[in-house]
Scaffold this active site. Structure first.
Site, short mmCIF file in Angstrom:
data_model
loop_
_atom_site.label_atom_id
_atom_site.label_comp_id
_atom_site.label_asym_id
_atom_site.label_seq_id
_atom_site.Cartn_x
_atom_site.Cartn_y
_atom_site.Cartn_z
N GLU A 94 0.86 -1.20 0.00
CA GLU A 94 0.00 0.00 0.00
C GLU A 94 0.89 1.24 0.00
O GLU A 94 2.08 1.14 0.30
CB GLU A 94 -0.89 -0.01 1.25
CG GLU A 94 -1.84 -1.21 1.26
CD GLU A 94 -2.79 -1.22 2.46
OE1 GLU A 94 -2.69 -0.32 3.31
OE2 GLU A 94 -3.64 -2.12 2.49
N ILE A 122 0.86 -2.46 -8.18
CA ILE A 122 0.38 -3.83 -8.43
C ILE A 122 0.70 -4.27 -9.86
O ILE A 122 0.21 -3.69 -10.84
CB ILE A 122 -1.14 -3.94 -8.11
CG1 ILE A 122 -1.37 -3.54 -6.64
CG2 ILE A 122 -1.65 -5.35 -8.40
CD1 ILE A 122 -0.51 -4.26 -5.60
N ASN A 147 7.28 -17.05 -0.34
CA ASN A 147 8.44 -17.96 -0.28
C ASN A 147 8.74 -18.49 -1.68
O ASN A 147 9.88 -18.44 -2.15
CB ASN A 147 8.17 -19.13 0.67
CG ASN A 147 8.26 -18.70 2.13
OD1 ASN A 147 8.94 -17.73 2.45
ND2 ASN A 147 7.56 -19.41 2.99
N GLU A 161 9.00 -8.17 -3.83
CA GLU A 161 8.78 -9.45 -3.14
C GLU A 161 9.59 -9.46 -1.84
O GLU A 161 10.13 -10.48 -1.42
CB GLU A 161 9.12 -10.63 -4.05
CG GLU A 161 8.41 -10.51 -5.40
CD GLU A 161 7.72 -11.76 -5.89
OE1 GLU A 161 8.01 -12.83 -5.38
OE2 GLU A 161 6.85 -11.63 -6.78
N GLU A 166 16.95 -5.66 1.79
CA GLU A 166 17.16 -5.34 3.21
C GLU A 166 16.22 -6.18 4.07
O GLU A 166 16.61 -6.71 5.12
CB GLU A 166 16.92 -3.84 3.47
CG GLU A 166 17.98 -2.90 2.90
CD GLU A 166 17.91 -2.78 1.37
OE1 GLU A 166 16.80 -2.89 0.80
OE2 GLU A 166 18.96 -2.56 0.76
C1 LIG Z 1 7.73 -2.56 -10.53
C2 LIG Z 1 7.19 -2.96 -9.20
C3 LIG Z 1 6.24 -3.97 -9.15
C4 LIG Z 1 5.69 -4.34 -7.92
N1 LIG Z 1 4.72 -5.30 -7.89
C5 LIG Z 1 4.06 -5.54 -6.73
C6 LIG Z 1 2.92 -6.42 -6.72
O1 LIG Z 1 2.54 -7.01 -7.74
N2 LIG Z 1 2.24 -6.58 -5.55
C7 LIG Z 1 2.63 -5.97 -4.39
O2 LIG Z 1 1.97 -6.17 -3.39
N3 LIG Z 1 3.70 -5.12 -4.38
C8 LIG Z 1 4.42 -4.90 -5.52
N4 LIG Z 1 5.50 -4.04 -5.52
C9 LIG Z 1 5.84 -3.34 -4.29
C10 LIG Z 1 7.14 -3.80 -3.66
O3 LIG Z 1 6.97 -5.05 -3.08
C11 LIG Z 1 7.56 -2.70 -2.65
O4 LIG Z 1 7.98 -1.58 -3.42
C12 LIG Z 1 8.65 -3.17 -1.73
O5 LIG Z 1 8.17 -4.15 -0.84
C13 LIG Z 1 9.26 -2.02 -0.91
O6 LIG Z 1 8.28 -1.22 -0.32
P1 LIG Z 1 8.35 0.38 -0.50
O7 LIG Z 1 8.51 0.65 -1.94
O8 LIG Z 1 7.22 0.95 0.22
O9 LIG Z 1 9.73 0.79 0.19
P2 LIG Z 1 9.96 1.11 1.76
O10 LIG Z 1 9.40 0.02 2.59
O11 LIG Z 1 9.52 2.50 2.01
O12 LIG Z 1 11.54 1.03 1.85
C14 LIG Z 1 12.42 2.05 1.35
C15 LIG Z 1 13.85 1.58 1.58
O13 LIG Z 1 14.10 1.46 3.00
C16 LIG Z 1 14.52 0.12 3.30
N5 LIG Z 1 13.99 -0.26 4.61
C17 LIG Z 1 12.70 -0.19 5.04
N6 LIG Z 1 12.61 -0.62 6.31
C18 LIG Z 1 13.87 -0.99 6.69
C19 LIG Z 1 14.44 -1.53 7.87
N7 LIG Z 1 13.71 -1.79 8.96
N8 LIG Z 1 15.78 -1.77 7.91
C20 LIG Z 1 16.54 -1.53 6.82
N9 LIG Z 1 16.07 -1.02 5.67
C21 LIG Z 1 14.76 -0.75 5.60
C22 LIG Z 1 13.96 -0.73 2.18
O14 LIG Z 1 14.66 -1.95 2.06
C23 LIG Z 1 14.11 0.19 1.00
O15 LIG Z 1 15.45 0.11 0.53
C24 LIG Z 1 6.11 -3.70 -6.72
C25 LIG Z 1 7.09 -2.70 -6.80
C26 LIG Z 1 7.63 -2.33 -8.01
C27 LIG Z 1 8.65 -1.24 -8.05
#
Ligand SMILES: Cc1cc2nc3c(=O)[nH]c(=O)nc-3n(C[C@H](O)[C@H](O)[C@H](O)COP(=O)(O)OP(=O)(O)OC[C@H]3O[C@@H](n4cnc5c(N)ncnc54)[C@H](O)[C@@H]3O)c2cc1C
Length: 356
Positions: A103, A133, A215, A339, A343
């Protein structure tokens, strides 16, 4: 797919008919049970298939891996009626699926998701939105994690939505660095009414279902990285042989020979990690989840490095869209992010080490 990957990337074509042909070969439900149209193959088979397909088009194969994950979730956690209702048309890729967890306000901290599903009689009323998504807007079936209870993972349930349900809409198509052969959109729920009969598993089981799906998803996406790296090593090998500088083919330069040898070695190491995790998951081993995380972390980082090194070996040509290597670099960059970011993979591995 290989002859079309550049065109699909440039024109942002979601190659529906090609994927349907792949589904005729059994790639729409690779590890789904055969009684609902799946191929009933193992996680190891799946990894090999996705690696091979990814050499042809990483972006399209990566979408297919998400689709397969969704169908597996319905096959595994759905009741008989749900399995028979959804799986056959998904396995044939007559219909396409999307996985909806992230989200705008909850990415890495997925268990903090806010999309609410309030029970009203024999329906849930959904409000909220999902970000990023894959396939969103172009796909037919949405496996949605939403909050039916209190805060935290135990308050999350998993519902299957279908395009056309009132109150379900989509955001604009995102402009992306890679993965251009598949659309990415926000998925929006505004008083979206979903029958209780579309819930997978019990109320409160949704987060566990989502993580179990991931997984396998992590092995699959890592396998897509292997395919991109494999193809890039071959492209580099070819270029070093053909391109001459200082009066000799680049391949006669020992520095470049050693770099090529390192790339191939790193690829084999990454492949073994992924295959090992696939076997562990197939065998239901207790350490499977952590091995999947390690494999995803290692393989997606290493393979990105390999593709990037292959681009470097092409010199300026590597930066031109006429040469495929840049597309592999662009397409697999996101495998380090989604996925579960790499990190988050480290967090899972570290948590496991420190708890035991
Ligand atoms: C092209 C694309 C397709 C996608 N497809 C899907 C999909 O089909 N379905 C779905 O549900 N999602 C999807 N995603 C979402 C994706 O899973 C998320 O972007 C991802 O999980 C990271 O979340 P965020 O972008 O909110 O980054 P954030 O969670 O805001 O993280 C930002 C950075 O901070 C780091 N970080 C955050 N918390 C910590 C911590 N505690 N310690 C160390 N580092 C940390 C992260 O690793 C990252 O480097 C997609 C994303 C992209 C770009």
């Amino acid at each position: 797919m290989a002859p079309y990957m550049a065109e699909w990337d440039e024109k942002e074509i979601f190659p529906v008919e090609t994927m349907r042909k792949a589904a005729q070969l059994g790639f729409g439900g690779i590890y789904v049970k055969p009684d609902v149209g799946g191929s009933g193959l193992s996680r190891l088979d799946t990894s090999i298939i996705f690696e091979a397909l990814s050499t042809g088009c990483t972006s399209t194969t990566a979408y297919m891996s998400i689709h397969n994950m969704c169908v597996w979730m319905i096959d595994t956690f759905g009741n008989e009626e749900q399995r028979r209702r959804f799986c056959p048309s998904l396995c044939s890729m007559e219909k396409f699926a999307s996985y909806c967890l992230t989200e705008p306000g909850s990415g890495s901290d997925a268990a903090s998701l806010l999309t609410s599903a309030q029970k009203k009689g024999d329906t849930y009323v959904l409000n909220g939105s999902k970000a990023f998504i894959s396939g969103g807007g172009d796909t037919d079936v949405y496996v949605v994690m939403c909050r039916t209870g209190g805060p935290g993972p135990k308050g999350i349930s998993c519902l299957v939505l279908e395009k056309g349900m009132p109150g379900l809409s989509f955001g604009k198509k995102e402009k992306k660095v890679g993965w251009n052969s598949q659309p990415t959109r926000a998925v929006i729920f505004e008083d979206c009414v979903v029958p209780v009969g579309n819930r997978l598993g019990a109320e409160g089981q949704g987060f566990s279902i989502a993580m179990q799906g991931l997984n396998g998803g992590r092995i699959n996406i890592a396998s897509c990285s292997l395919g991109a790296a494999h193809a890039s090593v071959l492209l580099a090998q070819e270029h070093l042989t053909v391109r001459k500088q200082f009066g000799e083919p680049l391949a006669s330069n020992q520095y470049l020979q050693f770099r090529l040898a390192e790339m191939a070695t790193r690829l084999v190491a990454a492949r073994l990690m992924v295959r090992n995790a696939a076997r562990a998951l197939q065998d239901g081993r207790e350490d499977a989840a952590v091995l999947c995380s390690m494999a995803k972390l290692f393989a997606t980082d290493e393979c990105f490095g390999i593709c990037n090194q292959a681009l470097q070996m092409h010199g300026g040509y590597g930066y031109l869209k006429d040469y495929a290597v840049q597309q592999f670099v662009r397409d697999i960059r996101v495998h380090q992010i989604l996925e579960g970011t790499n990190e988050v993979m480290r967090m899972i591995v570290a948590r496991n080490l420190l708890q035991s």
